[in-house]
Structure formats: C-alpha cells, structure tokens
Write a protein that holds these residues in place. Structure first.
Motif, PDB file in Angstrom:
ATOM      1  N   GLU A  12      60.318  35.309  43.180  1.00  0.00           N
ATOM      2  CA  GLU A  12      61.002  35.423  44.594  1.00  0.00           C
ATOM      3  C   GLU A  12      59.931  36.437  45.863  1.00  0.00           C
ATOM      4  OE1 GLU A  12      64.671  35.540  45.801  1.00  0.00           O
ATOM      5  OE2 GLU A  12      64.600  33.058  45.288  1.00  0.00           O
ATOM      6  N   ASN A  13      59.339  37.178  44.140  1.00  0.00           N
ATOM      7  CA  ASN A  13      58.858  38.196  45.021  1.00  0.00           C
ATOM      8  C   ASN A  13      57.611  38.408  43.334  1.00  0.00           C
ATOM      9  OD1 ASN A  13      60.819  39.932  46.814  1.00  0.00           O
ATOM     10  ND2 ASN A  13      62.292  39.415  45.359  1.00  0.00           N
ATOM     11  N   SER A  14      57.109  37.542  43.761  1.00  0.00           N
ATOM     12  CA  SER A  14      55.731  37.526  42.441  1.00  0.00           C
ATOM     13  C   SER A  14      54.702  37.931  43.836  1.00  0.00           C
ATOM     14  CB  SER A  14      56.468  37.162  41.977  1.00  0.00           C
ATOM     15  OG  SER A  14      56.323  35.531  42.014  1.00  0.00           O
ATOM     16  N   PHE A  15      53.502  38.425  42.893  1.00  0.00           N
ATOM     17  CA  PHE A  15      52.183  37.906  43.676  1.00  0.00           C
ATOM     18  C   PHE A  15      51.698  37.935  43.079  1.00  0.00           C
ATOM     19  CE2 PHE A  15      54.825  41.630  46.394  1.00  0.00           C
ATOM     20  CZ  PHE A  15      53.923  40.711  47.299  1.00  0.00           C
ATOM     21  N   ARG A  16      50.323  36.967  43.256  1.00  0.00           N
ATOM     22  CA  ARG A  16      49.111  36.301  42.612  1.00  0.00           C
ATOM     23  C   ARG A  16      47.982  37.578  43.063  1.00  0.00           C
ATOM     24  NH1 ARG A  16      49.794  31.257  41.108  1.00  0.00           N
ATOM     25  NH2 ARG A  16      47.275  30.754  40.947  1.00  0.00           N
ATOM     26  N   VAL A  17      47.519  38.526  41.822  1.00  0.00           N
ATOM     27  CA  VAL A  17      46.792  38.986  41.830  1.00  0.00           C
ATOM     28  C   VAL A  17      45.213  39.144  41.596  1.00  0.00           C
ATOM     29  CG1 VAL A  17      46.346  42.051  41.370  1.00  0.00           C
ATOM     30  CG2 VAL A  17      48.803  40.618  41.905  1.00  0.00           C
ATOM     31  N   ALA A  18      44.396  38.997  41.817  1.00  0.00           N
ATOM     32  CA  ALA A  18      43.102  38.866  41.871  1.00  0.00           C
ATOM     33  C   ALA A  18      42.412  40.204  41.677  1.00  0.00           C
ATOM     34  CB  ALA A  18      42.180  37.800  42.376  1.00  0.00           C
ATOM     35  N   ILE A  19      42.228  40.809  40.294  1.00  0.00           N
ATOM     36  CA  ILE A  19      41.447  42.544  40.120  1.00  0.00           C
ATOM     37  C   ILE A  19      40.210  42.468  39.721  1.00  0.00           C
ATOM     38  CG2 ILE A  19      41.687  44.374  38.396  1.00  0.00           C
ATOM     39  CD1 ILE A  19      44.424  43.390  37.715  1.00  0.00           C
ATOM     40  N   ILE A  20      39.534  42.564  41.086  1.00  0.00           N
ATOM     41  CA  ILE A  20      37.984  42.815  40.558  1.00  0.00           C
ATOM     42  C   ILE A  20      37.773  44.783  40.101  1.00  0.00           C
ATOM     43  CG2 ILE A  20      35.434  42.019  42.016  1.00  0.00           C
ATOM     44  CD1 ILE A  20      37.661  40.489  42.273  1.00  0.00           C
ATOM     45  N   ALA A  21      37.175  44.049  39.068  1.00  0.00           N
ATOM     46  CA  ALA A  21      37.225  45.604  38.046  1.00  0.00           C
ATOM     47  C   ALA A  21      35.223  45.604  37.719  1.00  0.00           C
ATOM     48  CB  ALA A  21      37.518  45.560  36.908  1.00  0.00           C
ATOM     49  N   SER A  22      34.847  47.042  37.948  1.00  0.00           N
ATOM     50  CA  SER A  22      33.242  47.349  38.019  1.00  0.00           C
ATOM     51  C   SER A  22      33.220  46.988  36.012  1.00  0.00           C
ATOM     52  CB  SER A  22      33.010  48.323  38.103  1.00  0.00           C
ATOM     53  OG  SER A  22      34.204  49.502  37.117  1.00  0.00           O
ATOM     54  N   ASP A  23      34.632  46.936  35.086  1.00  0.00           N
ATOM     55  CA  ASP A  23      33.485  46.920  33.869  1.00  0.00           C
ATOM     56  C   ASP A  23      35.017  46.878  33.813  1.00  0.00           C
ATOM     57  OD1 ASP A  23      30.971  47.434  32.900  1.00  0.00           O
ATOM     58  OD2 ASP A  23      31.627  49.432  33.874  1.00  0.00           O
ATOM     59  N   TYR A  24      35.034  45.781  32.797  1.00  0.00           N
ATOM     60  CA  TYR A  24      36.346  45.064  31.197  1.00  0.00           C
ATOM     61  C   TYR A  24      36.275  45.250  29.958  1.00  0.00           C
ATOM     62  CZ  TYR A  24      41.100  43.811  30.296  1.00  0.00           C
ATOM     63  OH  TYR A  24      42.081  43.773  30.550  1.00  0.00           O
ATOM     64  N   ALA A  25      36.952  44.261  28.968  1.00  0.00           N
ATOM     65  CA  ALA A  25      36.968  44.168  27.520  1.00  0.00           C
ATOM     66  C   ALA A  25      36.346  43.658  27.504  1.00  0.00           C
ATOM     67  CB  ALA A  25      37.646  44.374  27.021  1.00  0.00           C
ATOM     68  N   PRO A  26      35.022  43.591  26.598  1.00  0.00           N
ATOM     69  CA  PRO A  26      35.435  44.470  25.443  1.00  0.00           C
ATOM     70  C   PRO A  26      34.708  45.729  25.611  1.00  0.00           C
ATOM     71  CG  PRO A  26      32.923  42.957  25.503  1.00  0.00           C
ATOM     72  CD  PRO A  26      33.972  42.714  26.263  1.00  0.00           C
ATOM     73  N   THR A  27      33.797  46.101  26.611  1.00  0.00           N
ATOM     74  CA  THR A  27      33.830  47.676  26.718  1.00  0.00           C
ATOM     75  C   THR A  27      34.557  48.401  26.837  1.00  0.00           C
ATOM     76  OG1 THR A  27      33.232  47.612  29.267  1.00  0.00           O
ATOM     77  CG2 THR A  27      30.687  47.096  27.583  1.00  0.00           C
ATOM     78  N   ILE A  28      34.641  49.608  26.763  1.00  0.00           N
ATOM     79  CA  ILE A  28      35.495  50.704  26.455  1.00  0.00           C
ATOM     80  C   ILE A  28      35.320  51.174  27.573  1.00  0.00           C
ATOM     81  CG2 ILE A  28      36.624  52.553  25.360  1.00  0.00           C
ATOM     82  CD1 ILE A  28      36.077  51.122  22.797  1.00  0.00           C
ATOM     83  N   GLY A  29      36.704  52.330  28.518  1.00  0.00           N
ATOM     84  CA  GLY A  29      36.097  53.724  29.556  1.00  0.00           C
ATOM     85  C   GLY A  29      37.265  53.075  30.408  1.00  0.00           C
ATOM     86  N   GLY A  30      36.821  54.690  31.191  1.00  0.00           N
ATOM     87  CA  GLY A  30      38.733  54.653  31.612  1.00  0.00           C
ATOM     88  C   GLY A  30      38.661  53.843  32.845  1.00  0.00           C
ATOM     89  N   VAL A  31      37.701  52.756  33.144  1.00  0.00           N
ATOM     90  CA  VAL A  31      37.587  52.002  34.354  1.00  0.00           C
ATOM     91  C   VAL A  31      38.730  50.829  33.252  1.00  0.00           C
ATOM     92  CG1 VAL A  31      37.387  50.110  35.708  1.00  0.00           C
ATOM     93  CG2 VAL A  31      36.528  52.211  36.027  1.00  0.00           C
ATOM     94  N   GLN A  32      38.648  50.658  32.370  1.00  0.00           N
ATOM     95  CA  GLN A  32      38.769  49.329  31.226  1.00  0.00           C
ATOM     96  C   GLN A  32      40.117  49.388  31.133  1.00  0.00           C
ATOM     97  OE1 GLN A  32      35.482  50.750  31.343  1.00  0.00           O
ATOM     98  NE2 GLN A  32      34.429  50.035  30.686  1.00  0.00           N
ATOM     99  N   THR A  33      40.601  50.494  31.269  1.00  0.00           N
ATOM    100  CA  THR A  33      41.812  51.065  30.733  1.00  0.00           C
ATOM    101  C   THR A  33      43.023  50.949  31.809  1.00  0.00           C
ATOM    102  OG1 THR A  33      41.064  52.805  28.826  1.00  0.00           O
ATOM    103  CG2 THR A  33      43.168  53.258  29.456  1.00  0.00           C
ATOM    104  N   ALA A  34      42.678  51.540  32.883  1.00  0.00           N
ATOM    105  CA  ALA A  34      43.413  51.584  34.172  1.00  0.00           C
ATOM    106  C   ALA A  34      43.879  50.303  34.264  1.00  0.00           C
ATOM    107  CB  ALA A  34      42.597  52.154  34.757  1.00  0.00           C
ATOM    108  N   VAL A  35      42.714  49.010  34.091  1.00  0.00           N
ATOM    109  CA  VAL A  35      43.028  47.783  34.678  1.00  0.00           C
ATOM    110  C   VAL A  35      43.909  47.321  34.046  1.00  0.00           C
ATOM    111  CG1 VAL A  35      41.474  46.037  34.775  1.00  0.00           C
ATOM    112  CG2 VAL A  35      40.868  47.397  35.960  1.00  0.00           C
TER     113      VAL A  35
END
Length: 266
Positions: A12-35
């Motif tokens: 009942e309290n769930s959300f549908r969340v679209a995350i727009i990340a500057s980078d993501y796996a398979p690259t490695i970095g702080g943004v990728q880890t946080a997301v």
C-alpha cells in the motif's frame, strides 16, 4: 503485525521509482555504488525500481537485469559529436518510452550531468514527480567549465519537487542555482552511505609460514658477474615462471624462540 499485514502495508505504501544515474554497472565508481545500494535497499521494502543510465561501450547490453533490477542504457554521451543529434533524439524517445511503460511515481536523478539534461527536457513535455540529487562535482566542478551545466542547473531546480545534496558544503555552493527553486520544493541533505552487511563478515585470513634459517642456506660463495650470468642463463626457467607465492608479511628475527615469533605474527 503479522507477516501478511506487514507485506500488505508495504504494498500500500510502495513506490515505483525510476533512477536516472549518470553511470552504472559494469563501470565502477561512487555513483554506481550509491545507486546500487539505493536499489538494493528499496526493493525489499516493496518498491519497484528501474535504472536508466549511460551506455559505456557497444559490447554492453542496452537492457539487462542486475540483481533483480531492470537496467536500461542509452548512448547519451556528447562524443562523437557528428552522431550527437541522432543519439540525442534516440535517447529522448527511448527514455520517454521506458518511463511511459513503467509509470513511475518518482523520477530520481543521481548526479546531475547530461543525464539530468535529458530528464529536464522530458519534464517540459511530460510532468512527473522529480527528485534531483547533487553529489559534489556536478555543483563544484563541472559548472566552472561547462556553460551548458550552468544553463541546466537553475532550470532543473525550478522544476524539481525535491533537491538533495550530499553535504552542506555542496548545498552552500549551489546557492546561486537554488534561487530559482520552487518555494514548494523540499531542499535537504542526504549523505552517501554504505551497506553495513559488507563489513559484518570478518576478513578471512590464512597464514602460511616459510622459515628461512641461516643453517639451511648454502655457505657464502664468491662469484663474479660472468659466473652469475652463466648460472642465470642455465636456470632461466626457474626465474621466469609464474609466481606461486605472494608474501603479505615478512617477519625477521635474530635467534630467539621461533614459536614466540610465530604467535607474534598471528
């Protein structure tokens, strides 16, 4: 609360969340880890998450499932410039198609670079709840050299429902852009975190001892350069093989109790 009631409450309290990340796996970095941690911690709570990110190279799939989270990748980078108009059009249409099919309750932009520019353009034609998160260099570094970044940030903040920063210092440096934010927008700080589970398992260390004793070594010998070169050439295979042992610690003692030295190393 029973497990069934708890699950019902999550739904009942769930959300549908679209995350727009500057980078993501398979690259490695702080943004990728946080997301990754955001997605991993949101799904067990009943939220549905998708990730839209950049396509780092042609050999990476444009769509795949990573840890039960759908990931969509787009060639939104600026280079090569000759193909930018076509790629920009494809990216806008592709992102719009994914978002329309997913119907997110929240679009969350993590690290505000070219990914945020595409979200801003989409927001002009398709209204959605927009949360943007500045993480440092997107406020303190890139605007100093990018006119496009300076153009985008005030317009992005003007349309955002919430504006987040990783620290009070980044928020302070974004003051000139925050003047354009809506008075109804939430502005706050959400620091980067980590997954404590990754640190709860103690490191497994296996100690192996190789004892070098002066009693086991050959007596000292006097050799010249020619003899040393000849010995190396005759036994080259012994020196050129793959390494089989890697020493992380070397303990040197002069006499004394070997067992005491071993306990000290442990």
């Amino acid at each position: 609360m029973s497990q069934i009631e708890n699950r019902k409450s999550q739904i009942e309290n769930s959300f549908r969340v679209a995350i727009i990340a500057s980078d993501y796996a398979p690259t490695i970095g702080g943004v990728q880890t946080a997301v990754r941690h955001i997605a991993r911690n949101a799904t067990p709570r009943g939220h549905s998450v998708i990730i839209l990110s950049s396509l780092p190279s042609r050999d990476v799939p444009t769509h795949e499932i990573i840890e039960d989270v759908p990931v969509y990748r787009f060639a939104w980078g600026r280079r090569p410039l000759w193909s930018l108009p076509l790629r920009a059009t494809q990216t806008l249409l592709g992102m719009a198609r994914v978002l329309r099919a997913f119907q997110p309750d929240v679009v969350y932009v993590h690290f505000l670079t070219i990914n945020a520019l595409y979200v801003l353009l989409l927001h002009y034609v398709s209204r959605f709840t927009l949360v943007v998160s500045a993480r440092g260099n997107d406020i303190q570094g890139i605007p100093l050299r990018s006119r496009l970044q300076r153009w985008m940030l005030p317009r992005l903040f003007a349309r955002a429902n919430a504006i987040l920063f990783c620290s009070s210092y980044v928020q302070r440096d974004a003051e000139s852009y925050l003047k354009h934010a809506s008075p109804r927008a939430y502005i706050g700080i959400v620091g980067d975190g980590f997954d404590p589970d990754e640190f709860r398992v103690p490191e497994q260390v296996k100690l192996e001892f190789v004892v070098f004793s002066a009693n086991n070594l050959i007596p000292s010998m006097q050799v010249d350069d020619e003899e040393a070169k000849k010995f190396y050439e005759e036994n080259a295979s012994k020196f050129q093989g793959d390494e089989e042992r890697h020493a992380s610690h070397i303990l040197i003692t002069y006499g004394g109790d070997k067992e005491a030295a071993r306990k000290k190393a442990e």
